[in-house]
Scaffold this motif. Structure first.
Motif, PDB file in Angstrom:
ATOM      1  N   GLN A 171       0.778  -1.621   0.240  1.00 29.31           N
ATOM      2  CA  GLN A 171       0.118  -0.381  -0.417  1.00 29.31           C
ATOM      3  C   GLN A 171       0.771   1.187  -0.477  1.00 29.31           C
ATOM      4  N   LYS A 172       0.270   2.083  -0.037  1.00 27.20           N
ATOM      5  CA  LYS A 172       0.888   3.582  -0.431  1.00 27.20           C
ATOM      6  C   LYS A 172       0.643   4.608   0.265  1.00 27.20           C
ATOM      7  N   ILE A 173       1.653   5.049   1.226  1.00 29.01           N
ATOM      8  CA  ILE A 173       1.443   5.328   2.563  1.00 29.01           C
ATOM      9  C   ILE A 173       2.736   6.849   2.552  1.00 29.01           C
ATOM     10  N   LYS A 174       2.412   7.702   3.390  1.00 24.51           N
ATOM     11  CA  LYS A 174       2.501   8.577   3.395  1.00 24.51           C
ATOM     12  C   LYS A 174       3.412   8.864   5.012  1.00 24.51           C
ATOM     13  N   VAL A 175       5.045   9.273   4.028  1.00 26.01           N
ATOM     14  CA  VAL A 175       6.718   8.766   4.828  1.00 26.01           C
ATOM     15  C   VAL A 175       6.176   9.442   6.507  1.00 26.01           C
ATOM     16  N   VAL A 207       8.803  -1.367   4.420  1.00 24.57           N
ATOM     17  CA  VAL A 207       9.544  -1.175   2.744  1.00 24.57           C
ATOM     18  C   VAL A 207       8.887  -1.827   1.437  1.00 24.57           C
ATOM     19  N   ALA A 208       8.226  -1.812   0.698  1.00 17.23           N
ATOM     20  CA  ALA A 208       7.435  -3.070  -0.042  1.00 17.23           C
ATOM     21  C   ALA A 208       8.496  -2.936  -1.510  1.00 17.23           C
ATOM     22  N   GLU A 209       9.010  -1.887  -1.454  1.00 16.89           N
ATOM     23  CA  GLU A 209       9.391  -1.715  -3.391  1.00 16.89           C
ATOM     24  C   GLU A 209      11.081  -1.152  -2.828  1.00 16.89           C
ATOM     25  N   THR A 210      12.014  -0.981  -3.952  1.00 14.75           N
ATOM     26  CA  THR A 210      12.930  -0.805  -4.257  1.00 14.75           C
ATOM     27  C   THR A 210      12.916   0.998  -4.005  1.00 14.75           C
ATOM     28  N   ILE A 211      13.620   1.921  -3.327  1.00 15.81           N
ATOM     29  CA  ILE A 211      13.311   2.981  -3.336  1.00 15.81           C
ATOM     30  C   ILE A 211      14.553   4.238  -3.669  1.00 15.81           C
ATOM     31  N   TYR A 212      14.567   4.978  -4.820  1.00 19.32           N
ATOM     32  CA  TYR A 212      15.327   5.067  -5.406  1.00 19.32           C
ATOM     33  C   TYR A 212      15.532   7.107  -4.990  1.00 19.32           C
ATOM     34  N   SER A 213      16.646   7.620  -4.483  1.00 19.91           N
ATOM     35  CA  SER A 213      16.859   9.186  -4.972  1.00 19.91           C
ATOM     36  C   SER A 213      16.550   9.472  -5.709  1.00 19.91           C
ATOM     37  N   PRO A 214      15.528  10.630  -5.067  1.00 18.18           N
ATOM     38  CA  PRO A 214      15.195  11.535  -6.427  1.00 18.18           C
ATOM     39  C   PRO A 214      16.463  12.294  -6.287  1.00 18.18           C
ATOM     40  N   ILE A 215      17.266  13.077  -5.219  1.00 18.89           N
ATOM     41  CA  ILE A 215      18.130  13.736  -5.134  1.00 18.89           C
ATOM     42  C   ILE A 215      19.566  13.675  -5.206  1.00 18.89           C
ATOM     43  N   THR A 268       8.135  12.015   0.158  1.00 14.30           N
ATOM     44  CA  THR A 268       7.307  12.369   0.984  1.00 14.30           C
ATOM     45  C   THR A 268       6.283  10.886   1.275  1.00 14.30           C
ATOM     46  N   GLU A 269       6.062   9.878   0.048  1.00 12.98           N
ATOM     47  CA  GLU A 269       5.096   8.477   0.111  1.00 12.98           C
ATOM     48  C   GLU A 269       6.038   7.445  -0.650  1.00 12.98           C
ATOM     49  N   ILE A 270       5.800   6.516   0.256  1.00 16.18           N
ATOM     50  CA  ILE A 270       6.350   4.937  -0.051  1.00 16.18           C
ATOM     51  C   ILE A 270       5.171   4.128   0.261  1.00 16.18           C
ATOM     52  N   GLU A 271       6.071   2.944  -0.941  1.00 16.43           N
ATOM     53  CA  GLU A 271       5.353   1.416  -0.835  1.00 16.43           C
ATOM     54  C   GLU A 271       5.372   0.609  -0.383  1.00 16.43           C
ATOM     55  N   VAL A 272       4.522   0.542   0.514  1.00 14.45           N
ATOM     56  CA  VAL A 272       4.906  -0.515   2.119  1.00 14.45           C
ATOM     57  C   VAL A 272       4.551  -1.565   1.969  1.00 14.45           C
TER      58      VAL A 272
END
Lengths: 390, 390
Positions: A21-25, A33-41, A160-164
């Motif tokens: 599910q998508k959730i606010k940080v 964490v449910a999917e690999t998170i990449y840095s936007p900056i 601000t949002e991620i998949e968990v």
């Protein structure tokens, strides 16, 4: 009846991760964490001063004219000649022309110029762009637990949002004619029902907050209806009471009729022997012993790991604690024992009142000492393994 | 500048317990008991069967007629003759005439009578009234932490409300022109503000959920107004950024003007040196370092114990963890070091990226290795002390 080790394996093998599910940080503490998170900056996003001091181009020169200032938040790319420096603060942008920052304590300064008393090496106190992480780099792999630091890290990258993994919905079914809700008048022969509120609290420690409690009397029709509903609406069903050899226990029969597959019933342990574990597709069913201390013991040993598996935890168990036993333990039961205990930095004390009905020792315990079924005698001073429950 | 030990003592000496408040037991997880709790009932409230079986008066006789039944929840005080027994279930009322329960597995039974194959000793399987606790006995002394088991124990005694210490209100003041809220566009020279969301999450782990964040730019008027308000409304004030020797830091000056007494400023440690601690009556003020990893380190070392003291905890620190270091540590700084680390059941690994600005190693750490200021060299394989942060 099966052994503890086997029971643990069966529970683990049947506890699969929940959907994503998508959730606010800022609401993600304790999620996984449910999917690999990449840095936007890149972080830092620019060359940053690590100190309050003066930025300049490193050379043999010790004296510099001050030609500007860079505060945190500024972005004026001041041009510097070889004999020029700027005043700079921690976290501030280092102009492209500067390669070094000298800390202010190592400088004699007047309004217009500085004399560097203690010359730093080239590149000192300048944090390179992307030192911490580059744009597009992996922030977290799946199955990372979101601790306060992890949440801070995501925030500092502007995420601000991620998949968990979703948290499982847990329902508690309480059966037993003898049970009275706390706050009501206790009639003769009755006791107060405490398992549901206790298990709700235990679930809250892992962030599962809205656990619905279904209460039924020990009769077939009420049990039937409640079971149908609880199985439909929950990912984990906990049943308190009603699973024993007693003539008035319909629960197991009804579970099977409702399509719950029995995976085991009874474990060679003390306390907590009479437990049923089954599943219906992805829904897990634990019928916990009715006695409060047994019920909570089995919650920590079996249910909590299952919840963690469903939530996507990579580490299901906290590191076990090993301590010096300051008493003797005799185990002539042939069962695995889980003894309520209090450990400190060196020793562990087995608490009085290990009866399966008693919660008072559990209330002050911070761990369960695990006594293997074949450990007949553990002597004073011997090391024992503890499952921490704090 | 003071040493870590002294800083810890000063924080502890100034962190007093909060006033009491009445709270519902089912909402009391993680609170601490504020007054002695006495039991309103005996538990068990009557003589209770510990087994499914048959209740009878112990004698040399092995055969008994079955003259009744006692299920959990019943209260029929069946009269028994010497040759009579009743069917009984776990948790059920034991008639006054019976003194012993034989478990059903040890009996050959037909509809009307039983033959006891394995005779238990007198009083076996009968839990005496008040075995766990007597009416009027002490349930919990003040300063007991309300764990799930403690809540279960209160509930089983029918207690629904208790006096606990209030949780402190915490306010976070964030200062710094360089800070951008995550989710907004990051302009040149700026960074995302992550300390407040991180500290909010860290407070949430101890059950402090509604932490208000005040954001101000680095200017005197805004800082002034925000400080006045935050000091008035909170028991603990956390300030992130703004306390350093930088020319743009007004915070300390304003704190003093607002009646905050300085108790220390700067600690001989790494990371986390530039911290201010003060108090105004019972309100504590921590100005944490601006760098995220330093800020969180000092939260765990200083703020969390202060919160626990305010909440009435009797044990402020978890038992320290001791593990074998699987690397070498050199400490030529003369400071106490707090190193982000990951420990398992035997070893501890110091994580890469110990810089005070970096959160990535903190995000996967489960402890801080404490290196004493005078420990110049710690060798591979040596035991080190860890402050667990999981």
């Amino acid at each position: 009846m099966i052994e503890v080790k086997e029971a643990l394996e069966i529970v683990a093998a049947n506890s699969n991760a929940m959907p994503m599910q998508k959730i606010k940080v800022h609401k993600a503490l304790g999620h996984v964490v449910a999917e690999t998170i990449y840095s936007p900056i890149s972080m830092p996003p620019f060359r940053q001063s690590a100190m309050d001091g003066y930025a300049f181009t490193h050379s043999i020169r010790h004296q510099y004219d001050i030609v500007g200032i860079s505060q945190a938040g500024d972005h004026s790319n001041i041009k510097l000649k070889q004999n020029e420096a700027i005043r700079i603060f921690t976290g501030a942008y280092v102009p492209d022309d500067a390669d070094t920052v000298v800390m202010q304590e190592h400088v004699m300064a007047n309004t217009d110029s500085i004399l560097i008393a203690q010359m730093p090496e080239k590149n000192t106190n300048v944090r390179p762009k992307g030192e911490q992480i580059g744009k597009g780099d992996v922030v977290f792999e799946p199955n990372t637990l979101l601790t306060p630091a992890a949440i801070g890290f995501l925030a500092c990258l502007g995420i601000t949002e991620i998949e968990v993994y979703k948290k499982p919905k847990v329902g508690i079914l309480v059966t037993g004619n003898e049970l009275t809700e706390p706050g009501k008048k206790l009639k003769k022969g009755k006791i107060f029902e405490s398992n549901s509120i206790m298990i709700q609290a235990a679930l809250e420690t892992i962030g599962i907050k809205k656990t619905k409690v279904y209460r039924v009397k020990d009769n077939l029709k009420a049990t039937k209806n409640a079971l149908k509903s609880i199985l439909k609406k929950n990912d984990i069903v906990l049943i308190s009471g009603g699973i024993s050899v007693g003539d008035y226990d319909f629960v197991k029969e009804e579970l099977l009729k409702n399509g719950v597959e029995e995976l085991f019933y009874k474990i060679n342990q003390k306390p907590g022997k009479p437990m049923f574990f089954g599943s219906k597709k992805e829904t897990l069913v634990f019928a916990l012993p009715g006695n409060p201390a047994s019920s909570l013991t089995n919650f920590y040993i079996y249910v909590l790991p299952a919840v963690k598996n469903k939530m996507g935890f990579s580490e299901i168990h906290k590191p076990k604690v090993v301590r010096k036993l300051n008493a003797e333990i005799k185990n002539n039961t042939g069962k695995t024992l889980f003894l309520k205990a209090k450990y400190d930095e060196t020793d562990v004390t087995i608490l009085e009142g290990q009866s399966s009905a008693m919660l008072n020792s559990f209330a002050i315990a911070n761990g369960l000492v695990i006594v293997e079924q074949d450990a007949e005698n553990i002597k004073n001073g011997q090391l024992v393994t503890i499952l921490p429950i704090d």
